[in-house]
Scaffold this motif. Sequence first.
Motif, mmCIF file in Angstrom:
data_model
loop_
_atom_site.group_PDB
_atom_site.id
_atom_site.type_symbol
_atom_site.label_atom_id
_atom_site.label_comp_id
_atom_site.label_asym_id
_atom_site.label_seq_id
_atom_site.Cartn_x
_atom_site.Cartn_y
_atom_site.Cartn_z
ATOM 1 N N VAL A 42 29.914 -25.137 -31.418
ATOM 2 C CA VAL A 42 29.486 -25.534 -30.179
ATOM 3 C C VAL A 42 28.021 -24.834 -30.267
ATOM 4 C CG1 VAL A 42 29.298 -25.286 -27.771
ATOM 5 C CG2 VAL A 42 31.349 -25.758 -28.873
ATOM 6 N N SER A 43 27.958 -23.651 -30.835
ATOM 7 C CA SER A 43 26.573 -23.087 -30.906
ATOM 8 C C SER A 43 25.691 -23.509 -32.037
ATOM 9 C CB SER A 43 26.815 -21.543 -31.023
ATOM 10 O OG SER A 43 27.489 -21.245 -32.245
ATOM 11 N N TRP A 44 26.213 -24.156 -32.784
ATOM 12 C CA TRP A 44 25.482 -24.988 -33.877
ATOM 13 C C TRP A 44 24.735 -23.759 -34.742
ATOM 14 C CZ3 TRP A 44 25.933 -29.805 -35.290
ATOM 15 C CH2 TRP A 44 25.081 -30.349 -36.208
ATOM 16 N N ARG A 45 25.593 -22.728 -35.115
ATOM 17 C CA ARG A 45 25.087 -21.745 -35.821
ATOM 18 C C ARG A 45 25.115 -22.023 -37.572
ATOM 19 N NH1 ARG A 45 27.454 -16.211 -32.759
ATOM 20 N NH2 ARG A 45 25.973 -16.725 -30.899
ATOM 21 N N LEU A 46 26.124 -23.040 -37.975
ATOM 22 C CA LEU A 46 26.469 -23.413 -39.305
ATOM 23 C C LEU A 46 26.406 -24.868 -39.273
ATOM 24 C CD1 LEU A 46 29.250 -20.602 -39.914
ATOM 25 C CD2 LEU A 46 26.794 -20.467 -40.451
ATOM 26 N N PRO A 47 25.239 -25.451 -39.694
ATOM 27 C CA PRO A 47 25.255 -26.767 -39.855
ATOM 28 C C PRO A 47 26.186 -27.379 -40.720
ATOM 29 C CG PRO A 47 22.985 -25.970 -39.401
ATOM 30 C CD PRO A 47 23.981 -24.848 -39.558
ATOM 31 N N PRO A 48 25.984 -26.908 -41.900
ATOM 32 C CA PRO A 48 27.088 -27.312 -42.843
ATOM 33 C C PRO A 48 28.574 -27.250 -42.422
ATOM 34 C CG PRO A 48 25.485 -25.870 -43.916
ATOM 35 C CD PRO A 48 25.457 -25.765 -42.548
ATOM 36 N N MET A 49 29.094 -26.199 -41.768
ATOM 37 C CA MET A 49 30.121 -26.468 -41.285
ATOM 38 C C MET A 49 30.575 -27.483 -40.333
ATOM 39 S SD MET A 49 32.464 -23.599 -39.054
ATOM 40 C CE MET A 49 31.844 -24.109 -37.486
ATOM 41 N N ASP A 69 42.031 -22.942 -41.162
ATOM 42 C CA ASP A 69 42.009 -21.942 -42.180
ATOM 43 C C ASP A 69 41.227 -22.174 -43.062
ATOM 44 O OD1 ASP A 69 44.124 -20.463 -40.742
ATOM 45 O OD2 ASP A 69 45.658 -21.291 -41.858
ATOM 46 N N LYS A 70 41.086 -23.384 -43.852
ATOM 47 C CA LYS A 70 40.034 -23.732 -44.521
ATOM 48 C C LYS A 70 38.704 -23.556 -44.375
ATOM 49 C CE LYS A 70 43.087 -26.788 -47.276
ATOM 50 N NZ LYS A 70 43.680 -28.169 -47.704
ATOM 51 N N LEU A 71 38.443 -23.953 -43.128
ATOM 52 C CA LEU A 71 36.837 -24.043 -42.580
ATOM 53 C C LEU A 71 36.624 -22.511 -42.194
ATOM 54 C CD1 LEU A 71 37.176 -26.646 -39.985
ATOM 55 C CD2 LEU A 71 35.664 -26.629 -41.866
ATOM 56 N N TYR A 72 37.468 -21.665 -41.840
ATOM 57 C CA TYR A 72 37.168 -20.342 -41.485
ATOM 58 C C TYR A 72 36.965 -19.445 -42.734
ATOM 59 C CZ TYR A 72 37.720 -15.677 -39.408
ATOM 60 O OH TYR A 72 37.341 -14.379 -39.036
ATOM 61 N N GLU A 73 37.771 -19.859 -43.729
ATOM 62 C CA GLU A 73 37.663 -19.046 -45.106
ATOM 63 C C GLU A 73 36.321 -19.485 -45.970
ATOM 64 O OE1 GLU A 73 41.233 -19.998 -47.066
ATOM 65 O OE2 GLU A 73 42.259 -18.724 -45.801
ATOM 66 N N ALA A 74 35.870 -20.986 -45.588
ATOM 67 C CA ALA A 74 34.620 -21.248 -46.201
ATOM 68 C C ALA A 74 33.322 -20.866 -45.672
ATOM 69 C CB ALA A 74 34.903 -22.896 -46.321
ATOM 70 N N TYR A 75 33.489 -20.867 -44.262
ATOM 71 C CA TYR A 75 32.211 -20.756 -43.581
ATOM 72 C C TYR A 75 32.083 -19.347 -42.910
ATOM 73 C CZ TYR A 75 31.605 -25.669 -44.944
ATOM 74 O OH TYR A 75 31.527 -26.815 -45.511
ATOM 75 N N ILE A 76 33.000 -18.825 -42.423
ATOM 76 C CA ILE A 76 32.971 -17.730 -41.257
ATOM 77 C C ILE A 76 33.390 -16.122 -41.987
ATOM 78 C CG2 ILE A 76 33.813 -16.876 -38.997
ATOM 79 C CD1 ILE A 76 33.939 -19.683 -38.126
ATOM 80 N N ASP A 77 34.273 -16.349 -43.115
ATOM 81 C CA ASP A 77 34.870 -15.066 -43.381
ATOM 82 C C ASP A 77 33.952 -14.365 -44.233
ATOM 83 O OD1 ASP A 77 35.052 -15.989 -45.870
ATOM 84 O OD2 ASP A 77 36.952 -15.676 -46.035
ATOM 85 N N GLY A 78 32.638 -14.582 -44.476
ATOM 86 C CA GLY A 78 31.764 -14.038 -45.342
ATOM 87 C C GLY A 78 31.800 -14.138 -46.549
ATOM 88 N N ARG A 79 32.377 -15.026 -47.379
ATOM 89 C CA ARG A 79 32.532 -15.241 -48.681
ATOM 90 C C ARG A 79 31.324 -15.410 -49.352
ATOM 91 N NH1 ARG A 79 36.445 -19.629 -50.609
ATOM 92 N NH2 ARG A 79 34.863 -20.917 -49.700
#
Length: 352
Positions: A42-49, A69-79
């Motif tokens: 909603v906040s549009w902080r990660l357009p690729p996500m 889980d896949k989205l979280y691991e790919a875009y938010i967990d700081g990998r």
Amino acid sequence: MNGASHEDRERSFVIAQRANELMRDYGSSASPRAYAIWYTYVSWRLPPMNEAIKRLTSKSATLSDGDIDKLYEAYIDGRNVEGELDRHNAGLISEVQNIMEMIDLSLGSTAQYGASLQAISKDLHNTTPNRLKDIVATLIANTRDVAASNKTLEAHMRESRREIEGLRETLAAARLESLTDRLTGLSNRKHFEEALNKEFEEGDKSLRPTSLILIDIDFFKRFNDQFGHLTGDQVLRLVAMVMRETVLSRGATLSRFGGEEFAILLPGSSREAARTVAEAVRTTIIGRELVKRSTGESLGKVTISLGVAQRRSNDSVVSFMERADACLYAAKRSGRNKTMDDTEVEEFSHVA
């Protein structure tokens, strides 16, 4: 609590409410990870996500816990994206090594087959009818072995080709993400510098004109201080959106170069053409009114200053950038909300 902090708090409540609605509508459980995904969406902080979520929901109209889980691991967990690239590179190298081993085995069996043929050839000069029958039987058996080996190799090669193609696509996607500014979706500084260096290499051969536009948002700190960082992000996304809408040159590189600084590299464009593009971006942005999303309140106009330079025959990457930068700051010194090019700016001095 000051006005900016209160606004940020109210904005966060609006985002949270919308995130909860999306969690319910798209069927994912109300887990912390799901909340983080939808709040970020909603906040549009990660357009690729956001684009990844749109692709997933267009197929099934839901997001499963596995998708979350896949989205979280790919875009938010700081990998680390570079680490991800390394992992896929390792997979690609391993697959190539497997192919080489299969080729070596095939070459080995082929060499053995060749040696067998040479031995048979020698025997044919002095042989009896009974011995000839044995030679033919041996030749048939060896030929069958080589044919079976080649058939197995072909099957392995086809499978490996599919694996390599999948790895190639994954690597391309990971590289694109590593070269993209997540807030605006434009190229990041790394990609811009790659494109600029490449243009200098290719431009030396083609002798085509190349122009550069540098952009800086006027009084950007004022937006952040007065309205909060969420509004500041909205300003950055507005500039990026107008750049994408306005710059139609197929070979152009649109980049968020720094905090509130942007760049447009225009291969094949003259100074005059680049200035026209710059003015189109500037006038379009000032024609847009910034609105507070949560309340509809007008936050006023956004203006930008721009510097335009055309590459010269004796330019290096550094001198080219410095000249465009000097034009940008000359525009700011002249009152902002202006475009200036390197025919107007004679003395290239840097004034913050």
